[in-house]
Write a protein that holds these residues in place. Structure first.
Motif, short mmCIF file in Angstrom:
data_model
loop_
_atom_site.label_atom_id
_atom_site.label_comp_id
_atom_site.label_asym_id
_atom_site.label_seq_id
_atom_site.Cartn_x
_atom_site.Cartn_y
_atom_site.Cartn_z
N ARG A 258 0.75 -1.21 -0.03
CA ARG A 258 0.20 0.00 0.00
C ARG A 258 0.82 1.39 0.04
O ARG A 258 0.31 2.38 0.29
N ARG A 269 -5.49 -2.67 -2.72
CA ARG A 269 -5.30 -1.86 -1.82
C ARG A 269 -6.22 -2.00 -0.93
O ARG A 269 -6.30 -1.89 0.35
N GLY A 273 -7.39 -3.31 3.75
CA GLY A 273 -7.91 -2.76 4.59
C GLY A 273 -9.14 -2.88 4.81
O GLY A 273 -9.95 -2.06 5.86
N ASP A 274 -9.87 -3.92 4.16
CA ASP A 274 -11.49 -3.99 4.24
C ASP A 274 -11.76 -4.96 5.31
O ASP A 274 -11.22 -6.24 5.32
N ARG A 342 -2.71 -7.48 8.57
CA ARG A 342 -3.47 -6.45 9.49
C ARG A 342 -2.59 -5.54 10.18
O ARG A 342 -2.95 -4.31 10.04
N ASP A 345 -1.42 -2.46 8.56
CA ASP A 345 -2.13 -1.05 8.25
C ASP A 345 -1.55 0.09 8.86
O ASP A 345 -1.75 1.25 7.99
N ALA A 348 0.04 1.96 5.87
CA ALA A 348 -0.67 2.29 4.44
C ALA A 348 -0.39 3.51 4.13
O ALA A 348 -0.42 4.76 5.17
#
Length: 368
Positions: A258, A269, A273-274, A342, A345, A348
């Motif tokens: 990312r 991308r 993050g979903d 995760r 993140d 990102a």
């Protein structure tokens, strides 16, 4: 421009030579761009062109583009594909008909996307020999190998022109074999790594060993060999842990996906993050080799049905994966991600050079 990536054999690049021993993974198919490679190099690490699905001309073009962007050393990763091994895996699975059976199973998905599948794609090694010839003619700092152990003659030819040779290994036995053929250093890849696991045969069922456990095992077996750890490394704490366990550096991929310099698709991308995606899993369903992806509907439905058929499934599913990505449908294409995606993140949208510096410098501070 000074060409620091063409070095005499006596000075082949090792992880301990880097200002920051962080290797940018060779994420073939788009994510690892020349811009990402340049950024990692400028930060004191080194990144690799993922030449796996390029021909020799395409690899040369990527090399030229990287050299336009930076004087920093960089590498090229080569997939080692063997027709006999591929045929053996297909035969053990029931013969070439298993590819057609899988094509029939996924046919409704392709039809929904407006794609006609080719059920009998032929074996290809993606211009492997010509790519190796190009790397001897036009050396880079590092040549790494995935999916196999190169012949000693190939290793010597690359080393004779100044390239360090790296082999990506998934276990202790393969690490020993790589050292025996003369590899300068290793990328030791655990089950936690995103994307393809670098087993040396198509039919192999890889284990589920963690990065820390594999690092300790390889260090015990090969106390004098330099190697970097790959798999699930997303934080400075992860880096510090594998260094303490015996690694000389780290190879990272998911944590760079990312960054602005990466060629990761917008769909990929967003998926990283979903919150709807809660698991990543090694699966054969996209390429016929095990590769760790976020679990979407396609993985959930077709994981168990996929035969060990590489590169046949890669070629079969390619048009469908492309169509799904263009349609913005995250439930079909591969969403490569390591086990600790995760935890990535926090990085990102941060520049790649900043990510590399933060991962390494904070890990070193933690170790005191």
């Amino acid at each position: 421009m000074t060409r620091v990536d063409s070095r005499p054999a006596r000075a082949r690049l090792l992880p301990s030579h880097l200002r920051r021993a962080v290797i940018g993974a060779p994420m073939a198919g788009g994510p690892t761009t020349p811009e990402l490679i340049a950024a990692v190099g400028e930060a004191g690490g080194i990144a690799m062109i993922g030449s796996g699905y390029l021909d020799a001309a395409g690899t040369r073009a990527e090399m030229a583009r990287v050299r336009e962007l930076t004087d920093a050393p960089f590498g090229v990763n080569v997939f080692l594909l063997d027709r006999a091994d591929s045929d053996a895996a297909l035969s053990a699975a029931g013969g070439p008909g298993v590819v057609a059976e899988f094509a029939a199973a996924i046919g409704p998905v392709a039809q929904r996307l407006g794609v006609a599948l080719t059920p009998g794609p032929e074996f290809t090694d993606f211009d492997q020999d010509a790519t190796l010839d190009a790397l001897v003619e036009d050396p880079v700092a590092v040549v790494s190998f995935t999916f196999g152990i190169p012949d000693p003659g190939v290793v010597r030819a690359l080393q004779d022109v100044g390239s360090a040779v790296v082999v990506t290994v998934a276990g202790v036995a393969d690490a020993r074999r790589a050292v025996e053929v003369g590899a300068d250093w290793l990328s030791v890849q655990s089950a936690e790594a995103g994307g393809h696991r670098s087993t040396t045969t198509v039919g192999e069922e890889p284990d589920d060993i963690t990065t820390l456990a594999l690092v300790r095992a390889v260090r015990e077996e090969l106390p004098e060999t330099e190697f970097v750890a790959a798999g699930g490394i997303s934080t400075p704490e992860d880096v510090a842990a594998v260094l303490a366990a015996g690694a000389d550096g780290v190879q990272v991929g998911t944590v760079l996906l990312r960054t602005p310099e990466a060629g990761t698709s917008a769909l990929h991308r967003a998926a990283l993050g979903d919150p709807r995606f809660t698991e990543s899993r090694p699966t054969r369903c996209y390429t016929g080799r095990f590769a760790r992806s976020l679990v979407n509907e396609f993985v959930d439905e077709f994981d168990a049905a996929a035969p060990p058929a590489y590169p046949h499934l890669h070629l079969l599913t390619g048009p469908m994966r492309k169509a799904a990505a263009q349609a913005g449908d995250p439930e079909v294409p591969p969403l490569w991600a390591g086990s600790r995606w995760r935890e990535a993140d926090a990085y990102a949208d941060r520049p790649a050079a900043e990510v590399v510096a933060d991962l390494w410098d904070r890990a070193v501070q933690q170790r005191g």
